[in-house]
Design an enzyme around this catalytic site. Structure first.
Site, PDB file in Angstrom:
ATOM      1  CD  GLU A 282       0.160  -1.351   3.155  1.00 59.92           C
ATOM      2  OE1 GLU A 282       0.362  -2.287   2.361  1.00 59.92           O
ATOM      3  OE2 GLU A 282       0.277  -1.468   4.395  1.00 59.92           O
ATOM      4  CG  HIS A 306      -5.750  -5.833   1.409  1.00 59.04           C
ATOM      5  ND1 HIS A 306      -6.202  -6.490   2.525  1.00 59.04           N
ATOM      6  CD2 HIS A 306      -4.489  -5.432   1.710  1.00 59.04           C
ATOM      7  CE1 HIS A 306      -5.256  -6.492   3.451  1.00 59.04           C
ATOM      8  NE2 HIS A 306      -4.196  -5.858   2.977  1.00 59.04           N
ATOM      9  CD  GLU A 307      -2.221  -4.051  -0.820  1.00 56.27           C
ATOM     10  OE1 GLU A 307      -1.862  -3.274   0.079  1.00 56.27           O
ATOM     11  OE2 GLU A 307      -2.170  -5.298  -0.688  1.00 56.27           O
ATOM     12  CG  HIS A 310      -3.385  -1.109   3.728  1.00 51.85           C
ATOM     13  ND1 HIS A 310      -3.398  -1.321   5.091  1.00 51.85           N
ATOM     14  CD2 HIS A 310      -3.054  -2.303   3.166  1.00 51.85           C
ATOM     15  CE1 HIS A 310      -3.077  -2.596   5.331  1.00 51.85           C
ATOM     16  NE2 HIS A 310      -2.869  -3.209   4.177  1.00 51.85           N
ATOM     17  CD  GLU A 329      -1.776  -5.704   6.471  1.00 50.67           C
ATOM     18  OE1 GLU A 329      -2.777  -5.812   5.730  1.00 50.67           O
ATOM     19  OE2 GLU A 329      -0.727  -5.132   6.106  1.00 50.67           O
ATOM     20  CG  ASP A 384       8.232  -9.216   8.384  1.00 52.40           C
ATOM     21  OD1 ASP A 384       7.682  -8.123   8.663  1.00 52.40           O
ATOM     22  OD2 ASP A 384       9.118  -9.329   7.536  1.00 52.40           O
ATOM     23  CE1 TYR A 392      -1.669 -10.049   6.835  1.00 53.52           C
ATOM     24  CE2 TYR A 392      -3.012  -8.864   5.257  1.00 53.52           C
ATOM     25  CZ  TYR A 392      -1.774  -9.189   5.756  1.00 53.52           C
ATOM     26  OH  TYR A 392      -0.659  -8.649   5.194  1.00 53.52           O
TER      27      TYR A 392
HETATM   28  N1  BES Z   1       1.072  -4.444   3.749  1.00 57.88           N
HETATM   29  C1  BES Z   1       0.802  -5.722   3.219  1.00 57.88           C
HETATM   30  C2  BES Z   1       1.998  -6.420   2.665  1.00 57.88           C
HETATM   31  C3  BES Z   1       3.085  -6.686   3.679  1.00 57.88           C
HETATM   32  C4  BES Z   1       2.782  -7.085   4.953  1.00 57.88           C
HETATM   33  C5  BES Z   1       4.389  -6.561   3.325  1.00 57.88           C
HETATM   34  C6  BES Z   1       3.792  -7.322   5.844  1.00 57.88           C
HETATM   35  C7  BES Z   1       5.404  -6.807   4.227  1.00 57.88           C
HETATM   36  C8  BES Z   1       5.113  -7.195   5.503  1.00 57.88           C
HETATM   37  C9  BES Z   1      -0.259  -5.669   2.122  1.00 57.88           C
HETATM   38  O1  BES Z   1      -1.230  -4.714   2.312  1.00 57.88           O
HETATM   39  C10 BES Z   1      -0.952  -6.987   2.111  1.00 57.88           C
HETATM   40  O2  BES Z   1      -1.569  -7.300   3.099  1.00 57.88           O
HETATM   41  N2  BES Z   1      -0.862  -7.740   1.035  1.00 57.88           N
HETATM   42  C11 BES Z   1      -1.544  -8.997   0.898  1.00 57.88           C
HETATM   43  C12 BES Z   1      -2.776  -8.765   0.085  1.00 57.88           C
HETATM   44  C13 BES Z   1      -3.936  -9.619   0.430  1.00 57.88           C
HETATM   45  C14 BES Z   1      -4.191  -9.868   1.870  1.00 57.88           C
HETATM   46  C15 BES Z   1      -5.194  -9.087  -0.241  1.00 57.88           C
HETATM   47  C16 BES Z   1      -0.595  -9.950   0.193  1.00 57.88           C
HETATM   48  O3  BES Z   1       0.495  -9.515  -0.200  1.00 57.88           O
HETATM   49  O4  BES Z   1      -0.891 -11.113   0.097  1.00 57.88           O
HETATM   50 ZN    ZN Z   2      -2.524  -5.257   3.917  1.00 53.52          ZN
END
Ligand code: BES
Ligand code: ZN
Length: 621
Positions: A282, A306-307, A310, A329, A384, A392
């Site tokens: 995002e 989703h993005e 954010h 999330e 992480d 989520y």
């Molecule tokens: N912000 C996250 C991606 C992220 C999280 C990168 C933690 C690094 C560390 C992004 O918004 C996300 O949640 N992406 C998901 C999308 C899905 C849940 C719709 C993905 O990448 O799978």
């Molecule tokens: Zn996310």
């Protein structure tokens, strides 16, 4: 109260002190003493050397009159010079020490300041293997016109390309000037300003956390999807991308209607090369997306929803530490589903949530109790590690519970006020809870007990109040699946011709982990699942086929895992191969031949799977 609920509550009573939770254990910064409030970048992209080099100027807000040290986060950066700048712009060299690196946190850059300067400038250079950057050769791009660079700063990788206070508790605005060769378009998580010669300029006027710092560069084309939105991609992909994401404007209008105006000006999307390690990221004003969401039928565009979400939950109201990441999330997954419901209908939204809930329930079984908490005890998890389906889906589920109890109208207004109240702030779980108590729970007595809220947030597992919507199509699929598994319905007789992607995902998710080989072969013969171009279907099908012993699926799985660098999709295939000696050898050979194409983070994750398989083959599943 039932005994089981009482026992669960006894087990939660805050497992750690709240003051502890406000500290960010993943940063050397001391924001209570001095805080960065604006960042100026003056950088050059050196593709042949795979380096970004230049200066960063940090504008400081000194909060502790005694403080004479500025501690920054870095990882593998070469620091060339550090100086203090006075108001007239005069520079004075500063002494600094770069500490020995910690494997997880990187190196603390300690800068000694005889006075409290308003600005500090650092000249530096990134390492070719910077964990937050991927450099691709021209030959590794879709159009083979120019090399490509992109960043991925979340969670703690901004420090590998900018020395800064790398904690989401600190927010700053930024401006950047980036020099790049002719033919290279540079994009950042900011507004583009007119280019001058070989310098491209950017400005982000809103205060953002460091994990939203982003840069990408390559031979890029732009296609508008509405006056304030556009898609960027390599030329050959930009049309397909614009078609796939053509609902972005209605998505934005829906979210604005629910939660107030979009505050960031433009919303653009960049389609990255297949090695992008996530589904989406995002980055403000410039969402980064994996090409795997371009399925051709919009079936995976909830990633875009989703993005976009954010822009409210996460970028506007930000979790102050990684332990609070569910505030980003979980809220975003909830809002994402509301967007999908408004734009694509309630059936699709319910199907998506029920699929996600099923995955959560399955994965929950292999998580520690602490990881099953929305707000886990800090310090027990890596930066992480709190990023599981719990943050989520359990997070979103909690908000669905509140919505159901207080009613949609009340809850929508509450959430809109929450985003306004904490706009451009970084907050902890406990700040969110205090606001929730004062503005929702206590205002509407008798709807939700505070013990229920605490159970959702602090207890492992799922509360009994977690309910799911009924999805008639899924009930029919359950019946068909059972008949197929019993042998009373042949694979070709499954009523699957009209199943949409999410119905397929539901069918596949609830097959046995290892169906019988004959069943796998019959399904593949009837429905060509190994050849599906839909990456979410592949992620569910290929591991099951391999586990069942269908060696015909191996080449398809190999192609899949080499084509897709998104960790969530590619790792399950590596894991399944790693569970047998022959599979491990096969996956390892494929990986070795193509390692250079993977992102540094994906490489790390794959190598961990392979290492673990060698060390304890029986532990891998
Ligand atoms: N912000 C996250 C991606 C992220 C999280 C990168 C933690 C690094 C560390 C992004 O918004 C996300 O949640 N992406 C998901 C999308 C899905 C849940 C719709 C993905 O990448 O799978
Ligand atoms: Zn996310």
């Amino acid at each position: 109260m039932r005994l089981s609920a009482l026992l669960a509550l006894a087990a939660i009573a805050l497992p750690y002190s709240v003051a502890d939770a406000a500290q960010d254990p993943y940063s050397y910064a001391e924001p209570e003493r001095v805080r960065v409030r604006h960042v100026e970048l003056d950088l050059a992209l050196d593709f042949p050397a795979r380096a970004i080099a230049g200066t960063v100027t940090l504008e400081l807000d000194w909060r502790d009159a005694q403080a004479l040290t500025l501690n920054l986060d870095t990882r593998e950066l070469a620091i060339e010079r550090v100086e203090a700048l006075d108001d007239a712009g005069h520079a004075q060299a500063l002494r600094y020490t770069l500490a020995a690196p910690d494997a997880e946190l990187g190196s603390r850059l300690g800068i000694a300041t005889p006075t409290q300067p308003a600005r500090v400038r650092i000249a530096y250079r990134t390492a070719p293997a910077a964990s937050g950057l991927q450099w691709l050769d021209q030959a590794q791009t879709a159009d083979r016109q120019a090399p490509f660079l992109f960043s991925q700063s979340q969670s703690i990788h901004a420090r590998s390309w900018i020395p800064l206070q790398d904690t989401p508790a600190v927010r700053f605005s930024y401006a950047a000037r980036v020099r790049a060769a002719q033919g290279i378009t540079v994009l950042m998580s900011a507004l583009r300003r007119p280019a001058q010669g070989d310098v491209q300029s950017f400005s982000q006027p809103h205060p953002i956390p460091s994990y939203l710092m982003a840069i990408a560069a390559g031979a890029l084309a732009e296609q508008a999807t509405s006056p304030r939105t556009a898609v960027w991609a390599e030329s050959s992909q930009v049309q397909a991308a614009a078609r796939e994401f053509s609902d972005i404007e209605p998505m934005m209008q829906t979210t604005e209607h629910l939660y107030g105006p979009y505050r960031w000006g433009r919303y653009d999307m960049l389609v990255l090369p297949p090695s992008f390690p996530f589904g989406g990221m995002e980055n403000p004003q410039m969402t980064f997306l994996t090409p795997t969401v371009i399925a051709g039928d919009k079936s995976l565009v909830s990633v875009v929803a989703h993005e976009l979400a954010h822009s409210w939950s996460g970028n506007l109201v930000t979790s102050a530490t990684w332990r609070d990441i569910w505030l980003n999330e979980g809220f975003t997954t909830y809002v994402e589903n509301r967007i999908v419901e408004a734009v694509y209908g309630k059936t699709q939204a319910d199907e998506e949530f029920v699929v996600a809930a099923g995955e959560l329930q399955h994965k929950m079984r292999s998580l520690s109790e602490n990881q099953q908490r929305l707000a886990p005890a800090p310090r027990e998890v890596g930066a992480d590690d709190a990023l599981t389906d719990v943050a989520y889906v359990k997070g979103a589920w909690f908000l669905r519970f509140l919505e159901a109890r207080f009613g949609r109208a009340v809850f929508d207004t509450y959430l809109r006020d929450y985003f306004d109240h904490f706009a451009f702030q970084s907050i902890t779980t406990e700040q969110m809870l205090a606001y929730l108590r004062a503005n929702l729970v206590d205002k509407h007595p008798g709807k939700v007990g505070w013990d229920q809220v605490e159970q959702w947030v602090y207890a492992p597992g799922l509360p009994e109040s977690a309910t799911l919507p009924a999805v008639p199509a899924f009930t029919a699929i359950d019946t068909a699946r059972a008949a197929f598994l019993e042998g009373t319905l042949g694979a070709a007789a499954l009523p699957a011709k009209d199943w949409n992607t999410h119905e397929w995902l539901y069918f596949l998710d609830h097959l046995p982990e290892a169906p019988m080989l004959a069943q796998v072969q019959a399904l593949d013969a009837a429905w060509q699942l190994s050849r599906s171009g839909n990456a979410e279907i592949g992620m569910r099908w290929l591991p099951r086929a391999i586990r069942a012993g269908d060696s015909a699926a191996w080449p398809a799985a190999r192609t899949y895992m080499l084509r897709i660098g998104r960790m969530k999709l590619t790792l399950p295939v590596y894991r399944i191969f790693a569970s047998t000696p022959a599979g491990l050898a096969y996956a390892e050979a494929a990986y070795r031949a193509h390692k250079a194409e993977y992102h540094p983070l994906t490489r790390q994750a794959i190598e961990k799977v392979l290492r673990k398989a060698h060390a304890q083959p029986e532990a891998i599943r």
